[in-house]
Design a protein around this motif. Structure first.
Motif, PDB file in Angstrom:
ATOM      1  N   GLY A   1       0.796  -1.221   0.000  1.00  0.00           N
ATOM      2  CA  GLY A   1       0.000   0.000   0.000  1.00  0.00           C
ATOM      3  C   GLY A   1       0.827   1.269   0.000  1.00  0.00           C
ATOM      4  N   LEU A   2       0.212   2.335  -0.521  1.00  0.00           N
ATOM      5  CA  LEU A   2       0.758   3.689  -0.438  1.00  0.00           C
ATOM      6  C   LEU A   2      -0.342   4.580   0.129  1.00  0.00           C
ATOM      7  N   TYR A   3      -0.100   5.132   1.288  1.00  0.00           N
ATOM      8  CA  TYR A   3      -1.049   6.029   1.944  1.00  0.00           C
ATOM      9  C   TYR A   3      -0.612   7.459   1.702  1.00  0.00           C
ATOM     10  N   ASN A   4      -1.552   8.312   1.293  1.00  0.00           N
ATOM     11  CA  ASN A   4      -1.230   9.705   0.962  1.00  0.00           C
ATOM     12  C   ASN A   4      -0.231   9.751  -0.193  1.00  0.00           C
ATOM     13  N   VAL A   5      -0.654   9.220  -1.347  1.00  0.00           N
ATOM     14  CA  VAL A   5       0.232   8.956  -2.483  1.00  0.00           C
ATOM     15  C   VAL A   5       1.039  10.178  -2.885  1.00  0.00           C
TER      16      VAL A   5
ATOM     17  N   PRO B   1      13.963  44.846  18.544  1.00  0.00           N
ATOM     18  CA  PRO B   1      14.453  46.160  19.017  1.00  0.00           C
ATOM     19  C   PRO B   1      13.282  47.077  19.350  1.00  0.00           C
ATOM     20  N   SER B   2      13.508  47.948  20.302  1.00  0.00           N
ATOM     21  CA  SER B   2      12.461  48.871  20.747  1.00  0.00           C
ATOM     22  C   SER B   2      11.971  49.727  19.584  1.00  0.00           C
ATOM     23  N   GLY B   3      10.660  49.819  19.466  1.00  0.00           N
ATOM     24  CA  GLY B   3      10.043  50.627  18.414  1.00  0.00           C
ATOM     25  C   GLY B   3       9.768  49.872  17.132  1.00  0.00           C
ATOM     26  N   GLN B   4      10.337  48.682  16.983  1.00  0.00           N
ATOM     27  CA  GLN B   4      10.101  47.899  15.775  1.00  0.00           C
ATOM     28  C   GLN B   4       8.850  47.029  15.958  1.00  0.00           C
ATOM     29  N   ALA B   5       8.079  46.877  14.883  1.00  0.00           N
ATOM     30  CA  ALA B   5       6.836  46.108  14.942  1.00  0.00           C
ATOM     31  C   ALA B   5       7.119  44.628  15.216  1.00  0.00           C
ATOM     32  N   ILE B   6       6.288  44.065  16.038  1.00  0.00           N
ATOM     33  CA  ILE B   6       6.401  42.631  16.358  1.00  0.00           C
ATOM     34  C   ILE B   6       5.642  41.824  15.307  1.00  0.00           C
ATOM     35  N   GLU B   7       6.338  40.869  14.715  1.00  0.00           N
ATOM     36  CA  GLU B   7       5.729  40.057  13.687  1.00  0.00           C
ATOM     37  C   GLU B   7       5.255  38.720  14.276  1.00  0.00           C
ATOM     38  N   SER B   8       4.171  38.235  13.737  1.00  0.00           N
ATOM     39  CA  SER B   8       3.679  36.918  14.117  1.00  0.00           C
ATOM     40  C   SER B   8       3.524  36.067  12.861  1.00  0.00           C
ATOM     41  N   LYS B   9       3.576  34.778  13.042  1.00  0.00           N
ATOM     42  CA  LYS B   9       3.460  33.854  11.917  1.00  0.00           C
ATOM     43  C   LYS B   9       2.336  32.855  12.165  1.00  0.00           C
ATOM     44  N   ALA B  10       1.666  32.499  11.081  1.00  0.00           N
ATOM     45  CA  ALA B  10       0.689  31.416  11.138  1.00  0.00           C
ATOM     46  C   ALA B  10       1.417  30.108  10.870  1.00  0.00           C
ATOM     47  N   ARG B  11       1.236  29.163  11.750  1.00  0.00           N
ATOM     48  CA  ARG B  11       1.922  27.877  11.621  1.00  0.00           C
ATOM     49  C   ARG B  11       0.890  26.758  11.459  1.00  0.00           C
ATOM     50  N   GLN B  12       1.157  25.887  10.531  1.00  0.00           N
ATOM     51  CA  GLN B  12       0.233  24.794  10.229  1.00  0.00           C
ATOM     52  C   GLN B  12       0.750  23.499  10.826  1.00  0.00           C
ATOM     53  N   LEU B  13      -0.150  22.784  11.505  1.00  0.00           N
ATOM     54  CA  LEU B  13       0.179  21.467  12.034  1.00  0.00           C
ATOM     55  C   LEU B  13      -0.448  20.418  11.125  1.00  0.00           C
ATOM     56  N   SER B  14       0.391  19.575  10.535  1.00  0.00           N
ATOM     57  CA  SER B  14      -0.068  18.453   9.719  1.00  0.00           C
ATOM     58  C   SER B  14       0.371  17.160  10.385  1.00  0.00           C
ATOM     59  N   ILE B  15      -0.581  16.280  10.634  1.00  0.00           N
ATOM     60  CA  ILE B  15      -0.254  15.009  11.294  1.00  0.00           C
ATOM     61  C   ILE B  15       0.566  14.124  10.374  1.00  0.00           C
ATOM     62  N   ILE B  16       0.179  14.069   9.108  1.00  0.00           N
ATOM     63  CA  ILE B  16       0.911  13.283   8.110  1.00  0.00           C
ATOM     64  C   ILE B  16       1.211  14.203   6.940  1.00  0.00           C
ATOM     65  N   GLY B  17       2.462  14.271   6.538  1.00  0.00           N
ATOM     66  CA  GLY B  17       2.837  15.176   5.459  1.00  0.00           C
ATOM     67  C   GLY B  17       3.658  14.527   4.376  1.00  0.00           C
ATOM     68  N   THR B  18       3.630  13.201   4.312  1.00  0.00           N
ATOM     69  CA  THR B  18       4.421  12.518   3.306  1.00  0.00           C
ATOM     70  C   THR B  18       3.725  11.221   2.926  1.00  0.00           C
ATOM     71  N   VAL B  19       4.174  10.611   1.851  1.00  0.00           N
ATOM     72  CA  VAL B  19       3.628   9.316   1.461  1.00  0.00           C
ATOM     73  C   VAL B  19       4.133   8.252   2.429  1.00  0.00           C
ATOM     74  N   ILE B  20       3.257   7.313   2.787  1.00  0.00           N
ATOM     75  CA  ILE B  20       3.617   6.254   3.732  1.00  0.00           C
ATOM     76  C   ILE B  20       3.424   4.903   3.054  1.00  0.00           C
ATOM     77  N   PRO B  21       4.511   4.199   2.735  1.00  0.00           N
ATOM     78  CA  PRO B  21       4.384   2.862   2.142  1.00  0.00           C
ATOM     79  C   PRO B  21       4.138   1.815   3.226  1.00  0.00           C
ATOM     80  N   SER B  22       3.570   0.702   2.841  1.00  0.00           N
ATOM     81  CA  SER B  22       3.324  -0.373   3.805  1.00  0.00           C
ATOM     82  C   SER B  22       3.272  -1.713   3.084  1.00  0.00           C
ATOM     83  N   VAL B  23       3.520  -2.741   3.832  1.00  0.00           N
ATOM     84  CA  VAL B  23       3.398  -4.098   3.321  1.00  0.00           C
ATOM     85  C   VAL B  23       2.924  -4.982   4.463  1.00  0.00           C
ATOM     86  N   SER B  24       2.038  -5.897   4.174  1.00  0.00           N
ATOM     87  CA  SER B  24       1.576  -6.840   5.195  1.00  0.00           C
ATOM     88  C   SER B  24       1.372  -8.205   4.562  1.00  0.00           C
TER      89      SER B  24
END
Length: 793
Positions: A742-746, A765-788
């Motif tokens: 099998g290939l999961y998430n081909v 530094p004082s007076g400089q704007a504070i930046e924020s970032k949006a971060r994404q959480l992915s449980i699975i982010g790659t193809v997963i091969p399997s054999v049984s």
């Protein structure tokens, strides 16, 4: 309550006196190979058009005028059997059907076993054959019941690896999951990647999304009814598999000179065992595994009486070392007695035990630690009866009583040797119900299934009940009075009538129109405000401050068989659900080990509505199905979203599932499934504060679930290679085996599970704007091969 009992007594007497001038044909339908009873098999008398289906124990009964008949017995995937019967008096006829397993496999996803969804009264019901489940591409190549039903219309999940499932806009805690009638409170292993059901021990899987019969209650969204195998009563056999992440083994065979049978099935993951030589923390006592053990045995006392005993025990362990970590698990047991009281009256009496618990522990020694244990335990007694009045009426009735013990927290902590007990008191409840229902064929065109259930819920002492102040909606309430109750005193009581009705109009041999209405009541509540359900979520009962949830569902559907051989089936269902006393939470709610939890809960209304389209090709070398759901799920809670409707966390507008199977040859087959879902709602801040160079997000509009995550889509494929069926000498092999690749998430899609915001770690530094970032959480982010590798001998 007394009036209801008198009504049942009168019903039983009238049923026993009915039809004295008729003759009854009854018996069991079984698999000729292993003696397993066939659930939902069809019995049909040619010439007069009378028919019946077997119940969940394989029993059927047909009452007709005396005479000679040709009787046909059939079941999906089995050769039909015909018997000439001289029915001048009541007659017992047990039939064994032969499987057509030598033919190319067909997909079996039906509305009512062998009976076509076009012909059956019930709607909003899917039954998946275990042979089909084993062919669906699966995560890590491991067959899974819960992930399989997620390929059906109307069934969703909030993300990759999320525990449980959502049905027609309902929450995870609104699904009733039964394993041989025992409630399963957490159906997941490994935080949602696998379910607790061992496929080697499962015989039947049936999902009710609506039109739930009167004998079931306790949840307002859906019912997943999983039935275990009885075990081969003709010969011993062994099944098993060796996979990427765990292995499984089952043994079954006859007992008591073929008067009974047994099955024992076990699974165990071994990531921690394989990785131990290479990972230091695992050598120091850390554990990362799950296991389960499933067993069942039965015995025929005589031709009219049979007893069953089934049990399950499973656990997950996540320990960071010998002392720190958490674990959770289910334990169930069911003792059943089947009795044929007469040729038309079938009885089953069940005694059921179920327990779910989890444990959490941190600390390196006895002077500094934190321990927390929680559990829910129930004992149930359930006598139920089926009376087969004639070929047009099957009446079911019975009673049910369940006693609950809730242990919300047995917790303590120690700091420098000073121990503090922060445990919460146990809670005790009794839920009872009586029901009656009838499946009636009025004529060749019109059929109806109707019933009534009355449920009753009590809360008992010892314990205390808090009265809370009235405050601004959405703000934490504080207790103003505490009322103490002694042991056995009634702390709260509720009762609800729950009517059910389903109607079918047979437009033609190939099409039908159906409609249904159900009302359900739910007295147990799953307390969770996380993105997905997790093992530490708390089950709590209805109290004076937490009202029982209630739900009404209306459905309308069109069903049609297509093709010259009716190899295609199409259905379209519209549904509309309303719900009362839906639980939500104030912002910043404290849900864990909180004596004043009820002050953080809010109550409101819910609604869900949508359209489900389903097209299935059942036979041929290329088969499978396409499912599409257009739906909405919304809540209205005073104190949230400025008192306006807002989407539920599990709301998904579009839901597309495509599942296909192709038999390349007798030994080699391919499978694939594709999933496309709208993104689920989540809450993003609309503004921010900055205090001492720390960015604090803030929702100035007080909105809930105001944006959606990106769409979810994934493709899985698998290939199955059967072992050779003949040996080198040309003889048929006694043992069979097959490989699954099998290939999961081909294509390696990084589907977002959640998105959160954070500021940069560098000093600004004082007076400089504070930046924020949006971060994404992915449980699975790659193809997963399997054999049984899987085997049977």
């Amino acid at each position: 309550m007394k009036r209801i009992i008198l009504l049942f007594q009168g019903l039983i007497i009238s049923l026993l006196l009915y039809g004295q001038d008729k003759a009854t044909l009854s018996g069991y339908l079984k698999d000729a190979a292993d003696g397993e009873v066939l659930i939902g098999a069809t019995v049909y008398i040619r010439g007069i058009g009378a028919g019946a289906t077997t119940n969940v124990y394989g029993f059927y009964s047909l009452t007709v005028a005396p005479g000679e008949y040709e009787v046909e017995f059939s079941y999906v995937g089995y050769s039909k059997a015909t018997r000439h019967v001289n029915l001048n008096q009541n007659q017992r006829l047990d039939i064994e059907l032969v499987s057509q397993s030598q033919q190319l496999q067909e997909v079996v996803v039906t509305g009512s076993a062998d009976m076509s969804p076009v012909q059956a009264v019930e709607m909003s019901v899917n039954k998946i054959d275990m042979k089909t489940i084993t062919r669906i591409p699966a995560f890590m190549g491991e067959v899974d019941v819960i992930r399989s039903i997620q390929q059906l219309p109307g069934v969703t999940t909030v993300g990759e690896g999320a525990s449980g499932f959502n049905v027609r806009g309902g929450s995870v805690g609104q699904n009733l999951i039964l394993l041989d009638e025992a409630t399963v409170y957490n159906s997941s292993h490994l935080l949602g990647f696998f379910s607790v059901f061992n496929p080697d021990a499962v015989k039947d899987v049936k999902l009710y999304k609506g039109a739930i019969p009167a004998q079931f209650g306790g949840r307002i969204s859906s019912l997943l009814d999983v039935r275990m195998k009885e075990g081969n009563n003709k010969t011993h056999e062994v099944n098993g598999g060796i996979g990427t992440i765990f292995s499984r083994l089952s043994v079954e065979g006859p007992l008591f000179k073929n008067e009974g049978s047994f099955i024992v099935a076990a699974r165990r993951s071994y990531i921690d065992v394989l990785a131990r030589p290479f990972v230091d923390v695992l050598r120091d006592g850390a554990r990362l595994n799950f296991y389960d053990l499933t067993g069942k045995l039965n015995y025929n006392i005589n031709k009219r009486n049979r007893v069953y005993l089934s049990a399950y025990s499973g656990r997950d362990n996540f320990f960071f070392d010998k002392e720190q970590g958490f674990s959770w698990g289910n334990n169930t047991a069911t003792l059943r007695w089947n009795s044929i009281l007469n040729d038309r009256l079938f009885m089953n009496v069940s005694g059921i035990f179920s327990r779910y618990d989890y444990a959490l522990k941190f600390g390196e020694d006895d002077r500094d630690y934190f321990k927390w244990n929680s559990s829910i335990t129930n004992f149930t007694v359930k006598p139920s009866f089926s009376y087969f009045i004639n070929s047009n009426n099957e009446v079911s009735f019975g009673v049910e009583s369940t006693y609950y013990t809730f242990e919300p927290a047995n917790a303590s902590g120690a700091s420098n040797g000073e121990v503090t007990d922060i445990s919460l008191p146990e809670k005790y409840n009794l839920e009872s119900a009586v029901y009656v229902g009838n499946n009636q064929k009025v004529n060749e065109t019109f059929s109806v299934e109707y019933g009534l259930r009355y449920s009753y819920f009590l809360g008992f002492g010892p314990g205390s009940q808090y009265l809370y102040n009235d405050t601004t909606a959405g703000v934490r309430r504080t207790p103003v009075e505490q009322v103490q109750y002694n042991r056995g005193e009634v702390m709260s009581r509720y009762g609800n009538f729950e009517p059910r009705v389903a109607v079918k109009v047979q437009v033609s041999e190939a099409s039908s129109v159906k409609a249904s209405y159900i009302r359900m009541a739910q007295y147990l509540h799953l307390i969770s405000n996380t993105t997905a359900s997790n093992p530490l979520d708390v089950w709590t009962p209805t109290t004076r401050n937490i009202k029982p949830e209630s739900g009404d569902q209306y459905t309308l559907g069109y069903f049609r068989s297509l093709g010259k051989e009716k190899e295609y089936e199409f259905s379209a269902e519209l549904y509309y659900r309303t719900a009362k006393n839906q639980i939500d939470y104030i912002d910043g709610a404290d849900l864990l080990i909180n004596e004043y939890l009820e002050g953080d809960l809010l109550s409101g209304d819910g609604r869900a509505y949508g359209l489900e389209l389903y097209l299935q090709k059942k036979t041929g070398r290329l088969n499978g199905w396409i499912a599409y759901t257009l739906g909405r799920s919304e809540l209205l809670v005073n104190g949230i979203n400025r008192g306006e409707w807002y989407p539920a966390r599990f709301d998904q507008t579009h839901n597309v599932k495509v599942t296909g199977f192709y038999d390349v040859s007798e030994r080699f087959s391919l499978s694939a499934n594709f999933t496309l879902l709208s993104g689920t709602p989540t809450t993003f801040p609309t503004s921010r504060y900055i205090i001492q160079d720390i960015l604090i997000p803030y929702n100035a509009n007080e909105t809930r679930n105001n944006v959606r995550l990106p769409a979810f889509h994934r493709l899985d494929v698998s290939a199955r290679l059967e072992g050779k069926k003949v040996n080198r000498k040309g003889k048929l092999r006694k043992n069979t085996d097959y490989w699954v690749f099998g290939l999961y998430n081909v294509y390696g899609r990084k589907n977002p599970f959640s998105i959160y915001f954070s500021q940069n770690d560098e000093r600004i530094p004082s007076g400089q704007a504070i930046e924020s970032k949006a971060r994404q959480l992915s449980i699975i982010g790659t193809v997963i091969p399997s054999v049984s590798y899987n085997f049977h001998f």
